[in-house]
Scaffold this motif. Structure first.
Motif, PDB file in Angstrom:
ATOM      1  N   ILE A  15     -41.376  -2.191   1.286  1.00 18.90           N
ATOM      2  CA  ILE A  15     -39.983  -2.452   0.950  1.00 18.90           C
ATOM      3  C   ILE A  15     -39.745  -3.953   1.083  1.00 18.90           C
ATOM      4  CG2 ILE A  15     -37.581  -1.881   1.457  1.00 18.90           C
ATOM      5  CD1 ILE A  15     -38.667   0.603   2.972  1.00 18.90           C
ATOM      6  N   ALA A  86     -33.640  -1.925  -2.101  1.00 16.30           N
ATOM      7  CA  ALA A  86     -33.458  -0.745  -1.253  1.00 16.30           C
ATOM      8  C   ALA A  86     -32.144  -0.882  -0.491  1.00 16.30           C
ATOM      9  CB  ALA A  86     -34.625  -0.607  -0.287  1.00 16.30           C
ATOM     10  N   ILE A  89     -33.079   3.623   4.224  1.00 12.83           N
ATOM     11  CA  ILE A  89     -34.327   4.305   4.519  1.00 12.83           C
ATOM     12  C   ILE A  89     -34.011   5.475   5.440  1.00 12.83           C
ATOM     13  CG2 ILE A  89     -34.874   2.650   6.377  1.00 12.83           C
ATOM     14  CD1 ILE A  89     -37.848   3.244   5.817  1.00 12.83           C
ATOM     15  N   THR A  91     -35.541   7.862   7.764  1.00  9.13           N
ATOM     16  CA  THR A  91     -36.800   8.020   8.498  1.00  9.13           C
ATOM     17  C   THR A  91     -37.090   9.471   8.851  1.00  9.13           C
ATOM     18  OG1 THR A  91     -35.619   7.485  10.546  1.00  9.13           O
ATOM     19  CG2 THR A  91     -36.762   5.684   9.428  1.00  9.13           C
ATOM     20  N   VAL A  96     -36.996   6.400   0.777  1.00 12.80           N
ATOM     21  CA  VAL A  96     -36.357   5.101   0.574  1.00 12.80           C
ATOM     22  C   VAL A  96     -35.424   5.228  -0.623  1.00 12.80           C
ATOM     23  CG1 VAL A  96     -36.689   2.651   0.144  1.00 12.80           C
ATOM     24  CG2 VAL A  96     -38.403   3.930   1.451  1.00 12.80           C
ATOM     25  N   ALA A 109     -44.574   3.364   5.613  1.00  8.01           N
ATOM     26  CA  ALA A 109     -43.750   2.352   4.961  1.00  8.01           C
ATOM     27  C   ALA A 109     -43.768   1.071   5.772  1.00  8.01           C
ATOM     28  CB  ALA A 109     -42.313   2.840   4.782  1.00  8.01           C
ATOM     29  N   SER A 256     -30.452   2.701   9.374  1.00  7.32           N
ATOM     30  CA  SER A 256     -31.815   3.199   9.178  1.00  7.32           C
ATOM     31  C   SER A 256     -32.266   4.177  10.251  1.00  7.32           C
ATOM     32  CB  SER A 256     -32.792   2.011   9.142  1.00  7.32           C
ATOM     33  OG  SER A 256     -32.804   1.349  10.405  1.00  7.32           O
ATOM     34  N   VAL A 278     -43.310   3.514  10.261  1.00  5.42           N
ATOM     35  CA  VAL A 278     -42.555   2.450   9.588  1.00  5.42           C
ATOM     36  C   VAL A 278     -42.833   1.145  10.321  1.00  5.42           C
ATOM     37  CG1 VAL A 278     -40.298   1.570   8.923  1.00  5.42           C
ATOM     38  CG2 VAL A 278     -40.744   4.032   8.832  1.00  5.42           C
TER      39      VAL A 278
END
Length: 720
Positions: A15, A86, A89, A91, A96, A109, A256, A278
């Motif tokens: 990203i 983006a 996100i 999680t 995304v 990611a 996020s 991530v």
């Protein structure tokens, strides 16, 4: 072993196109991971390099020297590029979100979106200020402002190193052009307080030498279009106000679910966030274990560790730890080709430091200008005769560039007799068939594309627009479609993800056109292929290839050049911005254009046979000839330059062979270039042409009057 035929089993999503991710992509191109599908999400086709920004502002570098071409880089890495920023996100669901497309699923990611220097709390800045970051938009706006001719007033808010570099560069650039009226640096505290005394003294002297007005301990009330109002009532004139007062994280990171520090993603020594699959790097990350200032040197040195750990999470191997250095060499531009270098309290300044900085910056950018050539697999020692000729000297193109040539196709179809059915109207040369049921006229057509783009969503949009082209060209209203998909070998989970992306994107296009996808067929194969069989209803007599009259004007609704651009992109020779523009034009639906051209005497969509091949089809069916005005034909950005370099689609020779009497060279060879989801080519009454062109252009089509029909059957001539 040919690893390209191994099934895909995991999705890795990057990203942001920051420096760390750019280096990871390059490393991935040198050594990819079989089974991993790599995706890079970025707002644009390029990622500017921050180290050279002051040099660009000062005028020492051209705009394109700043940019890392992410499209070329992604092609080298075998990655798909998703254009867009983006904005979330998830999680938990491992998705995304990018506006305007289905969510992108990931197994692992990484986030490298950089920072912003926007000042949402400063009144007037959103309307009249230009944040120094993100760099792309700042560079574009500064480039326009710098080229003006009026006396210029500029101001930078933020007296740190970044702010000083910017104001020195701006003052130098404007002074060199004889335009500098006033340059001001504003700080709410003491400027340059974060660096050593010697370096601070030298940079403050540079501000004086460049005529920069320094306002310290100044509080800003608001920003206006032509001045900055301070809280003490004073006004500072400024036509171009930018902000470099510290680093701010992007707001969407707050939602996020990741652990944050002042809005930045907290990472440990392995660069993992609180969600272990991530990772984060560059300025958007906060290193909990060793806090450091935001500086590109850390982003660059994180790349080998990030590359290793992303692979390790996909393979189950042990992870590595990143150990940032305690200090680093700071090289600070001073407007002219001079720079200051500082490390461990030692300070040097002058042209030599600029040369050193320039060499470091150029060496970094050189990594992304020329990629190592990967040798294609050789032929087996023993093979049949004619294999070299069948392979050709270039990879087979995707899209319409992968189609069979006009002569081979028409020669085969000529051997078929039409069924003796009253409900089928023979239309020699037309791609769609006309059926009649009672009083209902229906057209049906099928088309499919071999993938030339690694993004299934973009391919689905283009394939849907492409398949609908025959329906629109006949003046029909799209009705229903079935999908025919071949997916590359992949795990069931990736099959599901890919099908959702494809069908989501295709359904959007079909629904906007008024059609419904009612079913289809899927299978697994060596590569992605997307096709649709489409039907349409004719509320009025169908427009066919026949019907052109001598004197008719020829209108083309889209530019040509997609075949050459995609061939160049496959070879890593096309600029990313050219490819992005071509994809956008290919995915533009033609429904509105078809409605505007509903009274055309004849119409076709320009696809695999190229402009000349499809024009020849109209001429043969109508018993007319045509004169093409080559200077009026719209070309896709970069197509003429690439054609001038000798780049051709793999279908070009077959298209050219269909009309050996017409001699072209250079950019005019684009007349034979196979188009994917190309424009409509319509023969219209000459006295209606100007009005139709106005309507098409108002609707967003780059349409042009490209020629006229003549009374010489089957003869096409070229004129300026």
């Amino acid at each position: 072993m040919d690893t390209s035929r191994l099934p895909l089993t995991r999705d890795l999503v990057l990203i942001g196109g920051g420096h760390t991710h750019a280096l990871v992509l390059r490393k991935w191109g040198m050594r990819s991971l079989p089974g991993a599908r790599l995706t890079i999400i970025n707002p644009g086709s390029t990622a500017p390099y921050s180290g050279m920004l002051p040099g660009f502002v000062a005028g020492h570098y051209a705009r394109d020297e700043l940019d890392i071409d992410l499209v070329r880089l992604a092609r080298f890495a075998g990655a798909r590029v998703v254009p867009g920023a983006a904005d979330h996100i998830d999680t938990t669901a491992q998705l995304v979100h990018v506006p305007g497309r289905p969510p992108i699923a990931y197994d692992v990611a990484s986030v490298d979106v950089g920072i912003t220097s926007a000042m949402p709390d400063l009144r007037g800045f959103a309307g009249h200020g230009t944040p120094a970051k993100p760099l792309g938009s700042f560079a574009a706006q500064w480039g326009t402002f710098r080229e003006g001719d009026a006396p210029a007033y500029v101001a930078v808010i933020g007296g740190g190193v970044a702010g000083v570099e910017l104001i020195l560069a701006m003052a130098f650039a404007l002074r060199s052009r004889g335009r500098l009226a006033q340059a001001t640096l504003i700080d709410s505290d003491q400027a340059l307080r974060a660096i050593g005394a010697k370096a601070r003294h030298r940079l403050r002297r540079a501000l004086v030498e460049q005529g920069v007005r320094l306002e310290e301990n100044a509080r800003i009330e608001r920003i206006e279009a032509d001045h900055i109002l301070l809280q003490d009532g004073r006004e500072i004139l400024s036509d171009f106000t930018t902000g470099a007062a510290g680093a701010r994280p992007y707001g969407w990171l707050a939602d996020s679910g990741l652990d944050l520090q002042d809005g930045f993603i907290r990472v440990g020594e392995t660069l993992q966030s609180s969600a272990t699959n991530v990772l984060a790097a560059g300025d958007c990350a906060h290193m909990d274990f060793a806090p450091r200032p935001k500086a590109g040197v850390y982003a660059v040195r994180q790349a080998p560790v990030l590359y290793h750990n992303l692979r390790a999470l996909l393979t189950g191997d042990p992870l590595r730890r990143y150990k940032p250095q305690k200090d680093y060499l700071k090289l600070i531009s001073m407007g002219a080709k001079e720079a200051l270098g500082e490390r461990f309290g030692t300070t040097l300044a002058g042209p030599l430091m600029w040369s050193w900085k320039d060499r470091i910056d150029q060496a970094f950018m050189e990594k992304f200008r020329d990629f190592p050539a990967m040798d294609p697999p050789g032929l087996p020692a023993e093979h049949t005769l004619g294999m070299e000729e069948a392979l050709g000297d270039k990879p087979m193109c995707g899209g319409c560039g992968a189609k069979v040539g006009r002569d081979a196709l028409l020669g085969t179809l000529a051997g078929f007799s039409h069924a003796d059915r009253e409900d089928i109207t023979p239309l020699p040369g037309d791609d769609a068939a006309l059926l009649t049921t009672g009083s209902t006229r229906q057209v049906i057509s099928t088309d499919h594309l071999r993938s030339f783009c690694n993004d299934p969503v973009m391919m689905a949009r283009i394939a849907a627009v492409h398949a609908l082209g025959d329906i629109w060209a006949m003046g029909a209203e799209p009705q229903a479609a079935t999908a025919n998909l071949i997916l590359p070998r992949m795990s069931p989970e990736l099959q599901s993800r890919t099908l959702q992306e494809i069908m989501g994107a295709a359904s959007d296009v079909m629904q906007q056109a008024g059609a419904a996808i009612i079913g289809g067929h899927t299978s697994l194969g060596d590569e992605l292929t997307i096709g649709f069989t489409v039907t349409g209803l004719c509320p009025r007599p169908a427009i066919t290839l026949a019907g052109t009259r001598p004197g008719d004007a020829l209108i083309l609704t889209k530019p040509i050049g997609s075949g050459v651009l995609m061939a160049a992109e496959m070879a890593g020779q096309s600029k990313g911005e050219w490819v992005a523009a071509a994809l956008a034009q290919m995915s533009q639906p033609q429904a509105t254009a078809a409605r505007i051209l509903q009274d055309a005497h004849a119409m076709t969509d320009v696809t695999g046979f190229g402009l000349l091949g499809h024009l020849l089809g109209i001429c043969e069916a109508s018993g007319t000839g045509a004169e093409l005005h080559t200077s009026k034909i719209p070309l896709m950005q970069g197509a003429a330059e690439l054609a001038g370099r000798g780049i051709r689609s793999s279908l070009f020779p077959a298209n050219q062979a269909a009309m050996p009497e017409l001699k072209t060279s250079g950019w005019q060879d684009l007349l034979y270039d196979p188009q994917t989801a190309g424009g409509l080519l319509a023969a219209v009454a000459a006295d209606q042409a100007d009005d139709l062109l106005d309507q098409l252009r108002a609707a967003g089509y780059p349409a042009a009057l490209v020629g006229k029909a003549t009374s010489s059957p089957g003869t096409i001539t070229l004129s300026a």
